[in-house]
Design a protein around this motif. Structure first.
Motif, mmCIF file in Angstrom:
data_model
loop_
_atom_site.group_PDB
_atom_site.id
_atom_site.type_symbol
_atom_site.label_atom_id
_atom_site.label_comp_id
_atom_site.label_asym_id
_atom_site.label_seq_id
_atom_site.Cartn_x
_atom_site.Cartn_y
_atom_site.Cartn_z
ATOM 1 N N ALA A 2 -43.905 -44.692 14.762
ATOM 2 C CA ALA A 2 -44.393 -44.326 16.095
ATOM 3 C C ALA A 2 -43.435 -44.827 17.173
ATOM 4 N N PHE A 3 -42.927 -46.044 17.012
ATOM 5 C CA PHE A 3 -41.971 -46.591 17.973
ATOM 6 C C PHE A 3 -40.691 -45.752 18.010
ATOM 7 N N ILE A 4 -40.171 -45.418 16.853
ATOM 8 C CA ILE A 4 -38.946 -44.616 16.788
ATOM 9 C C ILE A 4 -39.170 -43.230 17.375
ATOM 10 N N TYR A 5 -40.329 -42.632 17.098
ATOM 11 C CA TYR A 5 -40.650 -41.305 17.635
ATOM 12 C C TYR A 5 -40.713 -41.332 19.162
ATOM 13 N N ILE A 6 -41.440 -42.293 19.722
ATOM 14 C CA ILE A 6 -41.594 -42.368 21.172
ATOM 15 C C ILE A 6 -40.250 -42.679 21.831
ATOM 16 N N THR A 7 -39.482 -43.579 21.226
ATOM 17 C CA THR A 7 -38.170 -43.913 21.773
ATOM 18 C C THR A 7 -37.236 -42.716 21.726
ATOM 19 N N GLY A 8 -37.205 -42.029 20.600
ATOM 20 C CA GLY A 8 -36.317 -40.870 20.454
ATOM 21 C C GLY A 8 -36.640 -39.754 21.420
ATOM 22 N N ARG A 9 -37.923 -39.434 21.548
ATOM 23 C CA ARG A 9 -38.310 -38.361 22.473
ATOM 24 C C ARG A 9 -38.073 -38.763 23.918
ATOM 25 N N GLY A 10 -38.344 -40.018 24.245
ATOM 26 C CA GLY A 10 -38.098 -40.489 25.607
ATOM 27 C C GLY A 10 -36.625 -40.519 25.941
ATOM 28 N N LEU A 11 -35.808 -40.949 25.001
ATOM 29 C CA LEU A 11 -34.363 -40.990 25.222
ATOM 30 C C LEU A 11 -33.807 -39.577 25.380
ATOM 31 N N ARG A 12 -34.300 -38.662 24.576
ATOM 32 C CA ARG A 12 -33.858 -37.275 24.713
ATOM 33 C C ARG A 12 -34.223 -36.719 26.089
ATOM 34 N N GLU A 13 -35.368 -37.127 26.614
ATOM 35 C CA GLU A 13 -35.796 -36.651 27.937
ATOM 36 C C GLU A 13 -34.913 -37.220 29.046
ATOM 37 N N VAL A 14 -34.588 -38.514 28.983
ATOM 38 C CA VAL A 14 -33.741 -39.061 30.052
ATOM 39 C C VAL A 14 -32.321 -38.514 29.957
ATOM 40 N N ILE A 15 -31.864 -38.187 28.770
ATOM 41 C CA ILE A 15 -30.564 -37.534 28.641
ATOM 42 C C ILE A 15 -30.627 -36.154 29.269
ATOM 43 N N ARG A 16 -31.721 -35.442 29.020
ATOM 44 C CA ARG A 16 -31.895 -34.106 29.585
ATOM 45 C C ARG A 16 -31.970 -34.153 31.113
ATOM 46 N N LEU A 17 -32.585 -35.213 31.646
ATOM 47 C CA LEU A 17 -32.705 -35.344 33.096
ATOM 48 C C LEU A 17 -31.368 -35.590 33.764
ATOM 49 N N GLY A 18 -30.417 -36.146 33.045
ATOM 50 C CA GLY A 18 -29.072 -36.325 33.596
ATOM 51 C C GLY A 18 -28.940 -37.577 34.426
ATOM 52 N N PRO A 19 -27.841 -37.637 35.211
ATOM 53 C CA PRO A 19 -27.577 -38.835 36.012
ATOM 54 C C PRO A 19 -28.600 -39.047 37.128
ATOM 55 N N ARG A 32 -20.278 -40.145 25.621
ATOM 56 C CA ARG A 32 -20.011 -39.456 26.889
ATOM 57 C C ARG A 32 -21.268 -38.811 27.480
ATOM 58 N N VAL A 33 -22.370 -39.544 27.378
ATOM 59 C CA VAL A 33 -23.628 -39.108 27.975
ATOM 60 C C VAL A 33 -23.913 -40.033 29.150
ATOM 61 N N THR A 34 -24.122 -39.458 30.319
ATOM 62 C CA THR A 34 -24.355 -40.254 31.520
ATOM 63 C C THR A 34 -25.857 -40.391 31.765
ATOM 64 N N VAL A 35 -26.346 -41.589 31.552
ATOM 65 C CA VAL A 35 -27.755 -41.902 31.788
ATOM 66 C C VAL A 35 -27.800 -43.261 32.479
ATOM 67 N N PRO A 36 -28.526 -43.382 33.582
ATOM 68 C CA PRO A 36 -28.634 -44.685 34.243
ATOM 69 C C PRO A 36 -29.275 -45.726 33.318
ATOM 70 N N GLY A 37 -28.785 -46.933 33.404
ATOM 71 C CA GLY A 37 -29.289 -48.003 32.557
ATOM 72 C C GLY A 37 -30.767 -48.264 32.721
ATOM 73 N N ILE A 38 -31.277 -48.117 33.927
ATOM 74 C CA ILE A 38 -32.699 -48.365 34.149
ATOM 75 C C ILE A 38 -33.555 -47.378 33.364
ATOM 76 N N ARG A 39 -33.074 -46.159 33.186
ATOM 77 C CA ARG A 39 -33.841 -45.175 32.410
ATOM 78 C C ARG A 39 -33.819 -45.511 30.929
ATOM 79 N N VAL A 40 -32.705 -46.022 30.443
ATOM 80 C CA VAL A 40 -32.640 -46.439 29.040
ATOM 81 C C VAL A 40 -33.588 -47.614 28.815
ATOM 82 N N ARG A 41 -33.596 -48.567 29.743
ATOM 83 C CA ARG A 41 -34.516 -49.698 29.626
ATOM 84 C C ARG A 41 -35.960 -49.228 29.700
ATOM 85 N N LEU A 42 -36.238 -48.274 30.586
ATOM 86 C CA LEU A 42 -37.597 -47.730 30.687
ATOM 87 C C LEU A 42 -38.045 -47.169 29.348
#
Length: 168
Positions: free
Chosen positions: A145-162, A96-106
């Motif tokens: 390094a890949f997991i770290y960058i992905t995790g931090r980036g994903l957390r940021e787009v979740i924080r940014l919201g829809p 139940r987290v709303t994040v645009p697909g383009i941000r997940v792909r980014l």
């Protein structure tokens, strides 16, 4: 910011890099470019290893190995990455987290592009030393390094919201 500066910044603060890219306005061609460039650099990173393997086992020529790597990395990997991004998007929806697909792909494609310099080094190490413990340990560093960058980036787009929300 330039691509190389953003890659270097991604090792320290990937969340800031992702936020800056979202602020600039994302378009699908930009995200697709990150995917294609990452795959191209991963293909180049395979060349030294493929050359070593062809030298050690000449029953399969270097050209044949390159053809197989080209097909796998330049044609199949981008499709697999889009599928992985869709799975990540699905997991976020289930949570139940709303994040645009383009941000997940980014986030996914950028993370892969950001670790390609490490992959290039890893490919060179594989060519010179072969699959020894130290080279495999460096491969583990690339994965972390890949997991770290992905995790931090994903957390940021979740924080940014829809997509329509204000970006701080």
């Amino acid at each position: 910011m330039s691509l190389s500066v953003n890659i270097a910044r991604s090792y320290r603060r990937p969340d800031l890099v992702v936020r800056a890219m979202v602020r600039q306005g994302l378009r699908e061609p930009q995200v697709l470019f990150f995917n294609a460039l990452a795959c191209g650099l991963i293909f180049v990173a395979q060349w030294p290893r493929l050359s070593r393997e062809a030298t050690l086992d000449p029953s399969v020529t270097f050209e044949q190995r390159m053809g197989g790597a080209l097909f796998a990395v330049m044609f199949l990997l981008p499709l697999i990455l889009y599928g992985l991004a869709a799975v990540m998007q699905g997991v976020l929806r289930v949570a139940r987290v709303t994040v645009p697909g383009i941000r997940v792909r980014l986030v996914l494609f950028w993370s892969l592009l950001a670790v390609t310099p490490l992959m290039l080094v890893h490919g060179g190490l594989l060519a010179f030393m072969g699959p020894v413990g130290a080279v495999q340990a460096f491969g583990f560093v690339v994965a972390v390094a890949f997991i770290y960058i992905t995790g931090r980036g994903l957390r940021e787009v979740i924080r940014l919201g829809p997509a329509g929300a204000d970006i701080p």
